[in-house]
Structure formats: C-alpha cells, structure tokens
Scaffold this motif. Structure first.
Motif, PDB file in Angstrom:
ATOM      1  N   VAL A  83       0.834  -1.203   0.000  1.00 51.59           N
ATOM      2  CA  VAL A  83       0.000   0.000   0.000  1.00 51.59           C
ATOM      3  C   VAL A  83       0.866   1.249   0.000  1.00 51.59           C
ATOM      4  O   VAL A  83       0.649   2.192  -0.773  1.00 51.59           O
ATOM      5  CB  VAL A  83      -0.955  -0.007   1.207  1.00 51.59           C
ATOM      6  N   THR A  84       1.854   1.292   0.885  1.00 49.77           N
ATOM      7  CA  THR A  84       2.668   2.504   1.032  1.00 49.77           C
ATOM      8  C   THR A  84       3.621   2.724  -0.132  1.00 49.77           C
ATOM      9  O   THR A  84       3.969   3.866  -0.448  1.00 49.77           O
ATOM     10  CB  THR A  84       3.467   2.451   2.343  1.00 49.77           C
ATOM     11  N   THR A  85       4.059   1.647  -0.765  1.00 50.19           N
ATOM     12  CA  THR A  85       5.037   1.809  -1.848  1.00 50.19           C
ATOM     13  C   THR A  85       4.405   1.843  -3.237  1.00 50.19           C
ATOM     14  O   THR A  85       5.033   2.336  -4.179  1.00 50.19           O
ATOM     15  CB  THR A  85       6.073   0.663  -1.816  1.00 50.19           C
ATOM     16  N   HIS A  86       3.184   1.331  -3.365  1.00 51.22           N
ATOM     17  CA  HIS A  86       2.591   1.254  -4.693  1.00 51.22           C
ATOM     18  C   HIS A  86       1.260   2.004  -4.826  1.00 51.22           C
ATOM     19  O   HIS A  86       0.907   2.402  -5.941  1.00 51.22           O
ATOM     20  CB  HIS A  86       2.362  -0.213  -5.090  1.00 51.22           C
ATOM     21  N   LEU A  87       0.527   2.176  -3.741  1.00 54.84           N
ATOM     22  CA  LEU A  87      -0.784   2.815  -3.833  1.00 54.84           C
ATOM     23  C   LEU A  87      -0.786   4.214  -3.228  1.00 54.84           C
ATOM     24  O   LEU A  87      -1.045   5.195  -3.906  1.00 54.84           O
ATOM     25  CB  LEU A  87      -1.852   1.936  -3.156  1.00 54.84           C
ATOM     26  N   GLN A  88      -0.484   4.310  -1.933  1.00 49.68           N
ATOM     27  CA  GLN A  88      -0.476   5.610  -1.256  1.00 49.68           C
ATOM     28  C   GLN A  88       0.936   6.190  -1.263  1.00 49.68           C
ATOM     29  O   GLN A  88       1.596   6.309  -0.238  1.00 49.68           O
ATOM     30  CB  GLN A  88      -0.996   5.454   0.176  1.00 49.68           C
ATOM     31  N   THR A  89       1.383   6.575  -2.453  1.00 50.08           N
ATOM     32  CA  THR A  89       2.766   7.051  -2.596  1.00 50.08           C
ATOM     33  C   THR A  89       2.886   8.565  -2.454  1.00 50.08           C
ATOM     34  O   THR A  89       3.993   9.077  -2.347  1.00 50.08           O
ATOM     35  CB  THR A  89       3.305   6.657  -3.974  1.00 50.08           C
ATOM     36  N   GLY A  90       1.768   9.274  -2.511  1.00 53.33           N
ATOM     37  CA  GLY A  90       1.818  10.727  -2.486  1.00 53.33           C
ATOM     38  C   GLY A  90       2.139  11.328  -3.841  1.00 53.33           C
ATOM     39  O   GLY A  90       2.321  12.545  -3.959  1.00 53.33           O
ATOM     40  N   LEU A 101       1.098  12.094  -7.824  1.00 49.33           N
ATOM     41  CA  LEU A 101      -0.048  12.217  -8.714  1.00 49.33           C
ATOM     42  C   LEU A 101      -0.042  11.112  -9.768  1.00 49.33           C
ATOM     43  O   LEU A 101      -1.093  10.600 -10.165  1.00 49.33           O
ATOM     44  CB  LEU A 101      -0.044  13.596  -9.382  1.00 49.33           C
ATOM     45  N   ARG A 102       1.160  10.729 -10.218  1.00 47.22           N
ATOM     46  CA  ARG A 102       1.297   9.675 -11.229  1.00 47.22           C
ATOM     47  C   ARG A 102       0.599   8.384 -10.775  1.00 47.22           C
ATOM     48  O   ARG A 102      -0.121   7.741 -11.540  1.00 47.22           O
ATOM     49  CB  ARG A 102       2.784   9.411 -11.485  1.00 47.22           C
ATOM     50  N   THR A 103       0.802   8.016  -9.500  1.00 46.27           N
ATOM     51  CA  THR A 103       0.224   6.772  -8.978  1.00 46.27           C
ATOM     52  C   THR A 103      -1.293   6.835  -8.964  1.00 46.27           C
ATOM     53  O   THR A 103      -1.982   5.899  -9.389  1.00 46.27           O
ATOM     54  CB  THR A 103       0.745   6.515  -7.555  1.00 46.27           C
ATOM     55  N   TYR A 104      -1.828   7.948  -8.476  1.00 50.01           N
ATOM     56  CA  TYR A 104      -3.280   8.070  -8.362  1.00 50.01           C
ATOM     57  C   TYR A 104      -3.942   8.152  -9.731  1.00 50.01           C
ATOM     58  O   TYR A 104      -5.025   7.585  -9.950  1.00 50.01           O
ATOM     59  CB  TYR A 104      -3.634   9.286  -7.506  1.00 50.01           C
TER      60      TYR A 104
END
Length: 805
Positions: free
Chosen positions: A581-588, A590-593
């Motif tokens: 979650v912290t490394t792939h989803l909730q990374t902070g 914009l690219r990830t989201y």
C-alpha cells in the motif's frame, strides 16, 4: 388527493439552493446565517405540511431508456421522515445560532447541514431505487463532512473516515440488493423496473410475485442480507454500530440532527419501506434478531460510557434496534412499534442531545463522573431532561413507555403464536430494557444529587439555545399526556391518525384488517404490562449497583476479541502499514493516483462492453484520402516520439505535434472553424506548459525500465478503451442524421412568431450549436473555465499577501 409535483420538487430543491447561496449569505449575515438556514428548514416544513392530506406519486423522466425516473411518493412514512428532517432542522439551526458562536468553519457547517437536510428529504420521498440510492449516499457524504468539522483534531478525522467507510460500504451492499431486485422484477411482473412504490407496475404493488420470484431463484435470503447490511450500517446496528459513538466528535447540533432524529433514521426507514415487499419468515428471523441484539448490546455499552454524548450515542443505537425489531416482527403490533417509536425517539433523543450540548457548553465538561446537581444552575434544562430521560427509560406516562409497550406486546404475540425458541424474543426485550432504564436514570441523575466541588460555576444558557430543547420536551410531554387522556376517552386524534398512516405504509397491501392506531395507559393486567413492571422493578433494584455493572461491562469491553472496534482498527492499520500500500498505492505521487484512476475506469468500461456483448464493426478497408492518411501518420510518429523525449520541454513540444495534426485534419475535413479553435487551444496549452516547466527540473533523470513499461501499458489500455468506445459509438448509422437536423433547424424559418422555440434563429450553425442546441454543455464548460480562473486569481492574490509559499 394527489401530491403537487411543484411543491415536492421545491421541497427537495430549497435546501440545496440554500446551501449554494450560504457563502454569500454568510458574508452578509455572519453568524446569523443560522437563522437563514432555519428559515430554509421552516419553508420545507410548511411545504411538506401542505401535502399532509395527499397520497400518491409524481414522476419526472430521468433516464427513460433505462426506465429510470425521478419519482417522488407521499404516504405516512415519507411524511414522518420529512417532518422530522425539516421540523427538527428548524430547531437545530436555531440552536446552532447560540452553540456555534465563535466556532470555526461556520459557512461550511451551515451549507453542509442544509445539503444534508435536502439529501434526507430525498431519501424520504424517493419512490425509485436509483433516486433512493443517490440521496442515501449523499447523506453519507454530508455526514462525513459534518463529523469531520474540526479538521485539526485527529479524533475528528478518524471518526469521519470511520463513518464514511462503514456507511458507504453498507450502501454499496444495498445497491447490489437493489440491482438484484431490478433483475428479478423482469421475471416477476414482466418488466425490469427500479420503481419501488407508487405505481401499478411498482415492486410493492406486486409484492407476492416478487417474493415468489426471489424464492424460486434462491435469492430471497441474499437480498434480505444485502438490504439488511445497508440498513444496519446506516442505523448503527450491531456489529456495524461502532461508527456512531466516534461520530460524537461532531458539534452537538450535528449529533442531535444527524445521529438521533434524521440520518440514523434512514436505515429504519429503509426497513419500514421494504417490510411490505419482503415480509417473510426469513425477514422476521433476520430483523427481529438484529434489532433485539442491537437493543441489548448497545444498552449495556451505554451504561459503561464515561461521556454524556457517548452514552446518548449508544442509547441511539439501542433505540434504533428497538425500531428495527418492531419492523422485523410480522404482526401489526410490530409495525406500530416501529412507526410510533420513530416519533418518540426523535423527540426525546434530540432533546437530550441538545441538553448535553447545554451541559458541555455551560459546565465545560462532558465527563459523567464530573457532573451532578445541575438542577440548581439549569432548572429549565433539568425539567426538559426529566420528561425526555423518563421517556427514554420507558416509564409511564412518558412518551417512550407506549412504544416500548407495543414492542413487548409484539414479541409476546409472536412467541405465543410460534412457541419454541421464539420465547427468547420477549425475554431479550425485557433484559435489554432493564439496561435502557439504568442508563436513562444515570443521565437524569446528572441534574440531581450533590454538585461536585470541582465543577465550579455553571451559567444559564442563552435563550436561543434553551428554546429548541424546551419545544422538543413539550412535544414529548404532550405525546405522553395523550396516553393519559386516552385512558379517559379523550384521544390525541391528529397524532393517532397520522401514526395510523405511517403504520399503513409498512403493512402488506391487502394483508389484514383495517388499522386504527391508538395508545393509552394500561387498564388491564396484560403480559406487556407485566413485562414493563419487571423492567422498571429490576431497574430500580439494580440501580444502586450501577457502578459495579458499569465496571463489569467495561471489563468485557476491554477484551479485544469482543470489540468490533478491534477488528476495524486492526484491519485499517494493517492496510495502512502494508508495504504494498505505502510503496505502490499511497505514494503521495499524482502519477500513482492517475494510473489507478484511469486503469479502473478503463477496466469498468471494457468490462461493461464485454458484459453487454458489444461487437466491434467489421473492418472494410481504409476510406480516407491520402492527405488525411499522411496527417494521421505524422500524428502517430509524434506520439511515439513523446515516449523518447529526453526532457520536459522536448516532450511537450513533441506532444504539441499531435494537436496541430488534429487541426490540419479539421482543415482537410472542411471544418475551418474547428481547426481555428484547435490551433488557439493547442497554442495556449503549449505556452502554459512551457511557463510551468520553467519551475521544474529540465530533465527527467534516469528512467526506470519498470516504470516506463508500466506507463506504456497504461497508455495502451487507455488508448484501447478510447479506440473501442469511438468504434462502438460511431457504429450505428441512424436514418435521421443529427447533422441534417442541426442544419435544418439552425436558421430562421420563413414564417415564425415572436419567439423561436423550435429553431436556432442564427446564421452560423456552429454558433447556434454552442449557444442553443448544446447551451447547457457550453455553460458547464464556461463554468469550469471560470472556476479555474478564479482559483488561479485567488492563489496569486494569496501569494502576494504571503499566505502561501
């Protein structure tokens, strides 16, 4: 008499309009915006009152191709929830005028509270499952904002997230149940409909056929569970009750409005509304059990509370359990229990929440152990508490006693008729009621006994805060007095006639005798009277041992495995701390989201096409002229060149090739006006990009092959989705081509009157399309641009004042 469509639409629109103009009103009135909001609620109350003698539905087409309409229905149950939402709203907004003095975020508070009221009115009057779901979820969103009002407090943010997760998740389960019912309706009544009530082809009009279709398909129990989860989440039924005590982080007026009189009533409203449709043995097992377990467990938790609002929160869940249990029982006493206790609970619980707000506001604490003897400093508040707390306890002749008697009567009748394990129903009802009596008396004792020395001076509340609980207390007292006068033949006819209408809304059509609701003090020794006597007697005997009982419940509550909060907190913390979650989803980043968003949208879109069996059109060769083919090839080369650009600037310049090729495509397609628009927009976007890039690093740095592969895959998926959508949307070739219609209707007819209603009246077809045929679309686009421009101006102004870095 049929309801008035204009009035009902005004009832729904007025709160949202009030919320929309609240920022302007707040600039002019400041804290007096509370009275503007109270006037909005009062207007809704008067409009609803004007429809009190009507019964029926009104319909506005919404999505005709899917059989979806905005259908509004007026009956006793809808009017009851409507009166509560608007009537209690008037008192809550008035009370807020004193309570919210000098509090932060008042503009957002009043706007959101009005939007919530409008959402709740939508739930009350919705006759269509789609509209019901949309308004249902709007109440959850508004509740999230109101619970999280104090944004700087971690406990407030935790409570808001918790309520949102549980209530919205419950709503999604409910939505699945609605979709199953929609599908089953096609087999049961010959047409798939979302219409729940108010027409000849509604589900309630064919309740027997719907039940039989569900049972034959093996879907009756799943539908009951899905709808039950939605109702349980919203009405804080065990084990989904855990969000309600935390929701007391909201300002007290919010607690009084949302979490006693309105929002939590949405769940019991849903149970009452679906009762005629799904009332079966399975229904009674599920909802009677759920309600009585909730009533008992949360009543026990209430005596362990250390905060007065916490006590009232668990008490609310307990009384909602009583209502659910009433609606869960199959006899008419059950429907009467649910209907009458919705009224009684709203009166005494809203009053007690406002009392709690006065105590916290004037005494400076909500800790139960730090309060006592308040009757000397708050005599009027103490009088209100006597009426409301004894009504909550179910002590005669106060209002809560009569609906509690109906529950006892209903459980006893079911046990007598079915025997066996059903005898547990009256036993559990009495057991849970004993704890209800105990916590009610404990709340009442805040005003009696000795005043703690450390409490200090307690000031009298302002009149604007005192008036609303007094009104509610008087109304609760009048209901209780009506039972006394009825014993002597003087009936409170307006109330009993209205409750009769509410009960009729939850009784199967054609399923029994005519209903005549009435209530009075007991005149004969009946089982329900004995059950009430046992409740009060055991409660009086047990109260001296209240501290021991409280400590025992706290000990049980401290065992992690026995607390639903343990499972909620453990689960959410595990997700928060999971490395994935912290490394792939909730990374902070914009690219990830953005990646997650576009992939989810693409997956749902392509999945919907596959589920619908959509077929791509057959390929018959390239029909484009050579110049168009060359332009498209240049665009494709530009697209590939973007992926290899060594810097931000190079990437943006290369990307602009695509935009300019689109402009040339328009020119070759004989659309010079569109080409000019495309060129202007593309040039403007290019300039804006370059201005922004001036503040960013010049180079990307060393690219990650994994990230590049991921981005490439995302691009391919999104491109495939758009490509497929374009092919499918242009596959059909209708005879009345829209271009022909626009060309024919854009000009001025040879003969016409003063106003052109069916013609554009212009000389430029593009202009007519933008400002006439697609006027709302254009207005939306202009609004978006205007909002973006205002945001930019605001940020620049704040930067000049040094408010942002």
């Amino acid at each position: 008499m049929q309801p008035n469509q204009t009035v009902l639409l005004a009832v729904l629109a007025l709160p949202f309009l009030g919320a929309a103009v609240t920022p302007l009103v707040y600039r002019a009135l400041g804290e007096r915006t509370a009275y503007f909001a109270a006037a909005i609620a009062g207007g809704c109350l008067l409009l609803i009152a004007s429809q009190a003698s009507t019964h029926g539905s009104v319909t506005l087409p919404w999505i005709p191709s899917l059989g979806v309409s905005l259908s509004l229905y007026v009956d006793g149950l809808a009017l009851l929830i409507g009166f509560l939402a608007s009537g209690v709203g008037v008192l809550i907004f008035t009370y807020s005028g004193g309570y919210m003095h000098d509090e932060p975020g008042q503009m957002k508070y009043y706007a959101t509270l009005q939007a919530f009221m409008g959402s709740m009115l939508g739930v009350a009057f919705a006759a269509d499952l789609v509209a019901l779901f949309l308004f249902w979820e709007l109440t959850s969103v508004a509740s999230f904002l109101l619970i999280g009002h104090y944004r700087s407090e971690e406990s407030s943010k935790y409570a808001a997230r918790k309520s949102m997760l549980i209530t919205v998740a419950g709503g999604l389960f409910m939505l699945i149940g609605f979709l199953v019912l929609h599908g089953v309706a096609a087999d049961a009544i010959g047409t798939a409909t979302f219409r729940l009530v108010g027409s000849e082809n509604s589900m309630l009009a064919h309740a027997d056929e719907i039940q039989e279709a569900l049972r034959s398909a093996g879907l009756l129990v799943p539908v009951l569970l899905l709808i039950g989860i939605g109702a349980a989440a919203k009405s804080a039924q065990v084990p989904l009750h855990i969000w309600l005590p935390n929701a007391m982080e909201a300002p007290t007026p919010v607690s009084a409005f949302l979490h006693s009189a309105t929002m939590v009533k949405a769940g019991v409203y849903l149970v009452g509304r679906f009762r005629p449709l799904l009332l079966t043995d399975e229904w009674m097992i599920l909802f009677a059990t759920l309600g009585l377990v909730t009533m008992t467990v949360t009543a026990m938790l209430a005596i362990a509370a250390s905060d007065i609002k916490e006590l009232l929160a668990y008490s609310t869940a307990s009384h909602l359990g009583l209502i659910v249990a009433g609606y869960g029982l199959s006899n008419v006493y059950g429907a009467e229990t649910g209907a009458f206790h919705i009224v009684n609970h709203a009166l005494f619980k809203a009053a007690l929440f406002l009392v709690a707000g006065i105590v916290a506001h004037e005494a400076g604490t909500r800790a139960i152990d730090e309060l006592g003897g308040l009757r000397h400093d708050l005599p009027v508040t103490a009088a209100v508490t006597v009426v409301a707390a004894l009504g909550m306890a179910g002590v005669p002749p106060f209002n809560g006693f009569y609906s509690k008697e109906l529950l006892f009567e209903a459980t006893y009748e079911v046990a007598l008729h079915d025997g066996g394990v059903w005898w547990l129903l009256p036993v559990v009802a009495v057991f849970g009621s004993v704890f209800t009596f105990l916590y009610s008396i404990r709340f009442l004792m805040l005003f009696f006994g000795e005043k703690p020395h450390e409490l200090g001076e307690v000031h009298s509340p302002p009149a604007i805060m005192l008036a609303p609980p007094v009104v509610l207390g008087v109304l609760a007292g009048v209901v209780g007095l009506g039972g006394v006068t009825s014993t002597f033949g003087v009936h409170l006819t307006p109330l009993t006639d209205f409750v009769t209408r509410v009960v009729e809304s939850s009784v199967a059509h054609g399923g029994g005798h005519e209903i005549h609701f009435g209530y009075h003090l007991p005149t004969k020794l009946k089982p329900a009277v004995v059950m009430s006597a046992i409740t009060i007697g055991v409660g009086l005997v047990a109260y001296p041992f209240f501290d021991h009982l409280r400590d025992g419940v706290r000990t049980l509550r401290s065992v992690p495995l026995l607390s639903p909060n343990f499972y909620y907190d453990t689960g959410t913390e595990a997700l928060d701390e999971t490395e994935f979650v912290t490394t792939h989803l909730q990374t902070g980043l914009l690219r990830t989201y953005a990646t997650a968003l576009v992939l989810a949208v693409s997956a749902m879109t392509l999945g919907a096409y596959a589920a619908a069996g959509a077929n791509l059109p057959a390929f018959t060769g390239v029909g484009l002229a050579l110049p168009l083919v060359l332009v498209l090839l240049v665009a494709i080369v530009g697209a590939f060149a973007v992926t290899g650009a060594p810097s931000h600037v190079a990437g943006v310049l290369t990307l602009s090739i695509l935009g300019f090729m689109v402009a040339i495509f328009y020119i070759l397609a004989s659309a010079p006006d569109l080409a000019l628009t495309q060129l202007v927009v593309e040039t403007l976007v290019l300039v804006l990009f370059l201005l922004v890039l001036d503040k960013l690093p010049a180079f990307y740095g060393e690219p990650s092959r994994l990230r590049s592969a991921r981005d490439g895959l995302v691009s391919v998926v999104v491109g495939a989705t758009v490509f497929t959508t374009v092919l499918l949307s242009t596959k059909a070739t209708p005879n009345d081509v829209i271009a022909e219609f626009l060309a024919k209707r854009a000009g001025v007819p040879s003969e016409h009157g003063t106003y052109l209603l069916d013609w554009g009246g212009g000389g430029n077809i593009v202009n007519v399309i933008l400002v006439d045929f697609r006027a709302f679309d254009t207005m939306g686009e202009i609004s978006v641009v205007a909002m973006a421009a205002l945001s930019v101006v605001t940020i620049l102004a704040m930067r000049e004042r040094g408010e942002v870095q």
